[in-house]
Design a protein around this motif. Structure first.
Motif, PDB file in Angstrom:
ATOM      1  N   PRO A   1     -13.424 -24.739   8.592  1.00  0.00           N
ATOM      2  CA  PRO A   1     -12.196 -24.234   7.977  1.00  0.00           C
ATOM      3  C   PRO A   1     -12.431 -23.656   6.593  1.00  0.00           C
ATOM      4  O   PRO A   1     -13.324 -24.090   5.871  1.00  0.00           O
ATOM      5  CB  PRO A   1     -11.299 -25.475   7.914  1.00  0.00           C
ATOM      6  CG  PRO A   1     -12.240 -26.629   7.897  1.00  0.00           C
ATOM      7  CD  PRO A   1     -13.441 -26.194   8.686  1.00  0.00           C
ATOM      8  N   LEU A   2     -11.612 -22.672   6.239  1.00  0.00           N
ATOM      9  CA  LEU A   2     -11.694 -22.031   4.923  1.00  0.00           C
ATOM     10  C   LEU A   2     -10.659 -22.568   3.937  1.00  0.00           C
ATOM     11  O   LEU A   2     -10.671 -22.179   2.774  1.00  0.00           O
ATOM     12  CB  LEU A   2     -11.506 -20.520   5.069  1.00  0.00           C
ATOM     13  CG  LEU A   2     -12.575 -19.793   5.883  1.00  0.00           C
ATOM     14  CD1 LEU A   2     -12.189 -18.337   6.072  1.00  0.00           C
ATOM     15  CD2 LEU A   2     -13.937 -19.908   5.210  1.00  0.00           C
ATOM     16  N   ALA A   3      -9.779 -23.449   4.380  1.00  0.00           N
ATOM     17  CA  ALA A   3      -8.708 -23.957   3.522  1.00  0.00           C
ATOM     18  C   ALA A   3      -9.287 -24.532   2.233  1.00  0.00           C
ATOM     19  O   ALA A   3     -10.185 -25.371   2.259  1.00  0.00           O
ATOM     20  CB  ALA A   3      -7.905 -25.023   4.257  1.00  0.00           C
ATOM     21  N   GLY A   4      -8.814 -24.039   1.108  1.00  0.00           N
ATOM     22  CA  GLY A   4      -9.254 -24.527  -0.195  1.00  0.00           C
ATOM     23  C   GLY A   4     -10.578 -23.972  -0.677  1.00  0.00           C
ATOM     24  O   GLY A   4     -11.004 -24.271  -1.781  1.00  0.00           O
ATOM     25  N   ALA A   5     -11.258 -23.169   0.140  1.00  0.00           N
ATOM     26  CA  ALA A   5     -12.566 -22.622  -0.249  1.00  0.00           C
ATOM     27  C   ALA A   5     -12.409 -21.602  -1.372  1.00  0.00           C
ATOM     28  O   ALA A   5     -11.444 -20.847  -1.414  1.00  0.00           O
ATOM     29  CB  ALA A   5     -13.249 -21.977   0.944  1.00  0.00           C
TER      30      ALA A   5
ATOM     31  N   ASP B   1      -8.684 -10.815  -0.456  1.00  0.00           N
ATOM     32  CA  ASP B   1      -7.478 -11.567  -0.136  1.00  0.00           C
ATOM     33  C   ASP B   1      -7.428 -11.671   1.376  1.00  0.00           C
ATOM     34  O   ASP B   1      -7.270 -10.657   2.071  1.00  0.00           O
ATOM     35  CB  ASP B   1      -6.229 -10.859  -0.668  1.00  0.00           C
ATOM     36  CG  ASP B   1      -6.113 -10.973  -2.171  1.00  0.00           C
ATOM     37  OD1 ASP B   1      -6.340 -12.090  -2.690  1.00  0.00           O
ATOM     38  OD2 ASP B   1      -5.805  -9.973  -2.822  1.00  0.00           O
ATOM     39  N   LEU B   2      -7.592 -12.882   1.879  1.00  0.00           N
ATOM     40  CA  LEU B   2      -7.638 -13.062   3.324  1.00  0.00           C
ATOM     41  C   LEU B   2      -6.259 -12.879   3.943  1.00  0.00           C
ATOM     42  O   LEU B   2      -5.273 -13.414   3.442  1.00  0.00           O
ATOM     43  CB  LEU B   2      -8.153 -14.459   3.665  1.00  0.00           C
ATOM     44  CG  LEU B   2      -9.599 -14.749   3.306  1.00  0.00           C
ATOM     45  CD1 LEU B   2      -9.951 -16.174   3.710  1.00  0.00           C
ATOM     46  CD2 LEU B   2     -10.531 -13.762   3.972  1.00  0.00           C
ATOM     47  N   PRO B   3      -6.199 -12.156   5.038  1.00  0.00           N
ATOM     48  CA  PRO B   3      -4.939 -12.034   5.769  1.00  0.00           C
ATOM     49  C   PRO B   3      -4.545 -13.382   6.385  1.00  0.00           C
ATOM     50  O   PRO B   3      -5.400 -14.239   6.626  1.00  0.00           O
ATOM     51  CB  PRO B   3      -5.255 -11.029   6.873  1.00  0.00           C
ATOM     52  CG  PRO B   3      -6.542 -10.400   6.519  1.00  0.00           C
ATOM     53  CD  PRO B   3      -7.266 -11.349   5.624  1.00  0.00           C
ATOM     54  N   VAL B   4      -3.284 -13.529   6.660  1.00  0.00           N
ATOM     55  CA  VAL B   4      -2.807 -14.717   7.365  1.00  0.00           C
ATOM     56  C   VAL B   4      -3.539 -14.798   8.702  1.00  0.00           C
ATOM     57  O   VAL B   4      -3.757 -13.787   9.364  1.00  0.00           O
ATOM     58  CB  VAL B   4      -1.284 -14.618   7.594  1.00  0.00           C
ATOM     59  CG1 VAL B   4      -0.790 -15.763   8.460  1.00  0.00           C
ATOM     60  CG2 VAL B   4      -0.555 -14.591   6.265  1.00  0.00           C
ATOM     61  N   GLY B   5      -3.946 -15.970   9.070  1.00  0.00           N
ATOM     62  CA  GLY B   5      -4.633 -16.151  10.349  1.00  0.00           C
ATOM     63  C   GLY B   5      -6.137 -16.248  10.229  1.00  0.00           C
ATOM     64  O   GLY B   5      -6.802 -16.648  11.174  1.00  0.00           O
ATOM     65  N   ILE B   6      -6.692 -15.874   9.081  1.00  0.00           N
ATOM     66  CA  ILE B   6      -8.138 -16.016   8.880  1.00  0.00           C
ATOM     67  C   ILE B   6      -8.348 -17.400   8.270  1.00  0.00           C
ATOM     68  O   ILE B   6      -8.275 -17.580   7.058  1.00  0.00           O
ATOM     69  CB  ILE B   6      -8.701 -14.909   7.962  1.00  0.00           C
ATOM     70  CG1 ILE B   6      -8.309 -13.527   8.463  1.00  0.00           C
ATOM     71  CG2 ILE B   6     -10.224 -15.041   7.836  1.00  0.00           C
ATOM     72  CD1 ILE B   6      -8.757 -13.211   9.868  1.00  0.00           C
ATOM     73  N   THR B   7      -8.573 -18.386   9.133  1.00  0.00           N
ATOM     74  CA  THR B   7      -8.598 -19.775   8.683  1.00  0.00           C
ATOM     75  C   THR B   7      -9.943 -20.474   8.838  1.00  0.00           C
ATOM     76  O   THR B   7     -10.105 -21.594   8.369  1.00  0.00           O
ATOM     77  CB  THR B   7      -7.536 -20.594   9.445  1.00  0.00           C
ATOM     78  OG1 THR B   7      -7.830 -20.526  10.845  1.00  0.00           O
ATOM     79  CG2 THR B   7      -6.137 -20.062   9.181  1.00  0.00           C
TER      80      THR B   7
END
Length: 85
Positions: free
Chosen positions: A69-73, A23-29
């Motif tokens: 970016p990792l968004a949606g990965a 579970d990625l912490p906030v800020g790891i984008t």
């Protein structure tokens, strides 16, 4: 965000596992932040990602560069440079 991370070759050996779900912490984008976070978690990560410029990555099966970016990965694969022959 839950993310499956797969490790290959000496990255796997240093991490002590072939894959994990995190579970990625906030800020790891992006990939750069991911590698920094993995390196900071424990001694295994520090060893595996001591030279982040040597790590290659694929996000959902597509090769990506450091700032990708990792968004949606759903999956990130991390491995050393490879050669063919």
């Amino acid at each position: 965000m839950a993310l499956n991370i797969s490790y290959f070759a000496w990255v796997r050996e240093r991490m002590g596992t072939a894959d994990e779900v995190v579970d990625l912490p906030v800020g790891i984008t992006d990939l750069t932040a991911l590698l920094s976070w993995l390196a900071a978690r424990d001694a295994r990560g520090a060893l595996a990602f001591a030279e982040p410029h040597r790590i290659r990555a694929a996000i959902d099966g597509v090769m990506m560069g450091p700032g990708a970016p990792l968004a949606g990965a759903r999956e990130v694969a991390l491995f050393p440079p490879v050669t063919g022959g």
